[in-house]
Design an enzyme around this catalytic site. Structure first.
Site, mmCIF file in Angstrom:
data_model
loop_
_atom_site.group_PDB
_atom_site.id
_atom_site.type_symbol
_atom_site.label_atom_id
_atom_site.label_comp_id
_atom_site.label_asym_id
_atom_site.label_seq_id
_atom_site.Cartn_x
_atom_site.Cartn_y
_atom_site.Cartn_z
ATOM 1 N N ALA A 183 -11.154 6.146 -0.940
ATOM 2 C CA ALA A 183 -11.188 6.995 0.250
ATOM 3 C C ALA A 183 -11.039 6.164 1.520
ATOM 4 O O ALA A 183 -11.569 5.049 1.610
ATOM 5 C CB ALA A 183 -12.494 7.778 0.292
ATOM 6 N N ARG A 220 5.193 5.638 2.050
ATOM 7 C CA ARG A 220 4.273 6.737 2.301
ATOM 8 C C ARG A 220 4.325 7.088 3.789
ATOM 9 O O ARG A 220 4.950 6.371 4.580
ATOM 10 C CB ARG A 220 2.849 6.352 1.907
ATOM 11 N N TYR A 229 -3.414 10.744 -10.784
ATOM 12 C CA TYR A 229 -2.761 10.806 -12.091
ATOM 13 C C TYR A 229 -2.896 9.480 -12.840
ATOM 14 O O TYR A 229 -2.817 8.396 -12.258
ATOM 15 C CB TYR A 229 -1.282 11.145 -11.936
ATOM 16 N N LYS A 251 -7.604 1.370 -6.672
ATOM 17 C CA LYS A 251 -6.571 2.304 -6.222
ATOM 18 C C LYS A 251 -7.192 3.673 -5.931
ATOM 19 O O LYS A 251 -8.102 4.128 -6.621
ATOM 20 C CB LYS A 251 -5.480 2.446 -7.289
ATOM 21 N N ARG A 268 2.219 -0.558 -7.348
ATOM 22 C CA ARG A 268 1.605 -0.749 -8.664
ATOM 23 C C ARG A 268 1.779 0.488 -9.527
ATOM 24 O O ARG A 268 2.116 0.401 -10.714
ATOM 25 C CB ARG A 268 0.131 -1.120 -8.506
ATOM 26 N N LYS A 321 0.814 -1.218 0.000
ATOM 27 C CA LYS A 321 0.000 0.000 0.000
ATOM 28 C C LYS A 321 0.847 1.267 0.000
ATOM 29 O O LYS A 321 0.402 2.340 0.441
ATOM 30 C CB LYS A 321 -0.984 0.034 1.173
ATOM 31 N N GLY A 322 2.059 1.144 -0.527
ATOM 32 C CA GLY A 322 2.914 2.320 -0.630
ATOM 33 C C GLY A 322 2.879 2.960 -2.003
ATOM 34 O O GLY A 322 3.375 4.071 -2.192
ATOM 35 N N GLY A 323 2.303 2.235 -2.987
ATOM 36 C CA GLY A 323 2.248 2.752 -4.353
ATOM 37 C C GLY A 323 3.070 1.924 -5.324
ATOM 38 O O GLY A 323 3.515 2.434 -6.352
ATOM 39 N N SER A 362 -4.541 2.927 4.491
ATOM 40 C CA SER A 362 -4.741 2.309 3.174
ATOM 41 C C SER A 362 -4.775 0.792 3.282
ATOM 42 O O SER A 362 -5.542 0.120 2.584
ATOM 43 C CB SER A 362 -3.620 2.731 2.220
#
Length: 378
Positions: free
Chosen positions: A352, A226, A334, A349, A147, A143-145, A234
């Site tokens: 909320a 993150r 983005y 992804k 992907r 869950k840090g990004g 997340s």
């Protein structure tokens, strides 16, 4: 072969002569106009065979003599025999399977190899691409990004990215299959491309750094992090929606974060955000220069500057530019633009987070402050 001259100029092996005689019997019996005859064959290899052919009966009597190859007592039989011999040759040829001059193979290119890796750790393919062990691994964090990072990195023409999380170094069932299996999970790439895979669970698994070092001590590692509190939220959100979709019960976020008024240290998601603790394990095997930390929060807000840093760390030719990224107002994050084609991450992804009481959030910020400070002092 001079069949018309009564076979006097031919020399046949005994077995072939018997076959011709059998063919004649079958032919003669199949034509009612031909009356049964008794034919005597003499062949000149030291064996003499009296072959008696009746309408429904054929038998051999073998002896030994030296004489002419064959004598036919009846001109009518001679003619019939010639036809039978020709028919026999035709049937013999049809029944005998052809012997190829070289091994027979199926047409078309061979299947990609999944055998053991070659000396350079690669499986080649006839079209010039090859599977190779990764030179880059995104090790975390969950869950840090990860992907988003691998999708953005794959925009570069010299990067070939594995699509799935491989879990080779952290899952025993996969690790026991060995490097040949790991290699088979990699994408086919051209020789000038770098292969990258991502498995977020690697970072928090204590056994992974040693295993990865033994495979390649010079490998480049990407770690995207993150804010630890945001990452915990997340993590919970993903589990929450997964259980909701499966119609399973779920626990309210307050009950998993706090126990008896204190931070619940038994909650695994909290442990994953203790970056300093896990980083210490990796630094036992890899120097800091081999690990590039990507700011996951900045990657969400403005991906281009962070990706330029990744290009520099990996020593890639600068290719990415601002036009590769555009903000999608509907999704709220983005998306990517690659040669005119646009694509966004999955709808899962950017979901909320659930509402958390401010008092609990303050407890989390306080809990992570000291470990977080130690991490950035490394």
């Amino acid at each position: 072969m001079a069949f018309a001259s009564g076979l006097t100029d031919s020399v046949l092996l005994p077995s072939v002569a018997k076959l011709f005689a059998l063919r004649f019997c079958q032919f003669n019996n199949a034509i009612p106009a031909l009356s049964p005859q008794v034919i005597h064959f003499h062949y000149a290899l030291g064996t003499n065979t009296d072959f008696t052919c009746q309408l429904l009966n054929c038998s051999f009597n073998e002896g030994y003599s030296f004489g002419a190859l064959a004598r036919l007592k009846s001109s009518r039989v001679r003619t019939s025999l010639m036809a039978a011999m020709l028919l026999g040759l035709l049937l013999f040829a049809m029944q005998s399977p052809p012997i190829p001059s070289r091994p027979m193979t199926d047409e078309g290119p061979p299947l990609p190899s999944t055998s053991s890796p070659t000396d350079n750790g690669a499986n080649s393919h006839p079209n010039g691409t090859l599977q190779q062990l990764p030179q880059i691994i995104i090790i975390g964090v969950r869950k840090g990004g990860t992907r988003a990072l691998i999708e953005m990195l794959s925009l570069h023409s010299t990067v070939a990215a594995a699509q799935n999380e491989v879990h080779f170094f952290d899952w025993e069932s996969h690790f026991q299959k060995g490097l040949p299996w790991y290699l088979s999970q990699m994408p086919y790439a051209f020789p000038d491309q770098l292969t990258v895979e991502k498995t977020p669970a690697y970072f928090t698994s204590s056994k992974v750094p040693k295993r990865m070092y033994e495979m390649n001590p010079d490998i480049k590692l990407l770690l995207i992090l993150r804010d630890p509190t945001e990452r915990v939220l997340s993590d919970y959100t993903q589990v929450f929606y997964n259980r909701l979709q499966k119609h399973k019960r779920y626990q309210p976020i307050e009950s998993v974060l706090v126990k008896d008024g204190e931070i619940n240290l038994g909650y695994k998601a909290l442990n994953r955000s203790l970056y300093y603790v896990h980083m210490q394990n990796w630094l036992q095997y890899f120097p800091l220069k081999s690990i590039h930390v990507v700011d996951g929060d900045e990657l969400i807000r403005d991906p281009f500057p962070e990706m330029k840093k990744v290009e520099t760390f990996l020593k890639l030719e600068p290719q990415l530019n601002g036009s590769n990224f555009y903000f999608n107002k509907t999704k709220g994050f983005y998306c990517l633009r690659d040669h005119g084609q646009e694509r966004c991450l999955h709808d899962s992804k950017g979901r909320a987070h659930p509402h958390v009481a401010p008092a609990i959030l303050q407890k989390l910020y306080k809990f992570f402050h000291e470990p977080n400070k130690k991490f950035f002092e490394l």
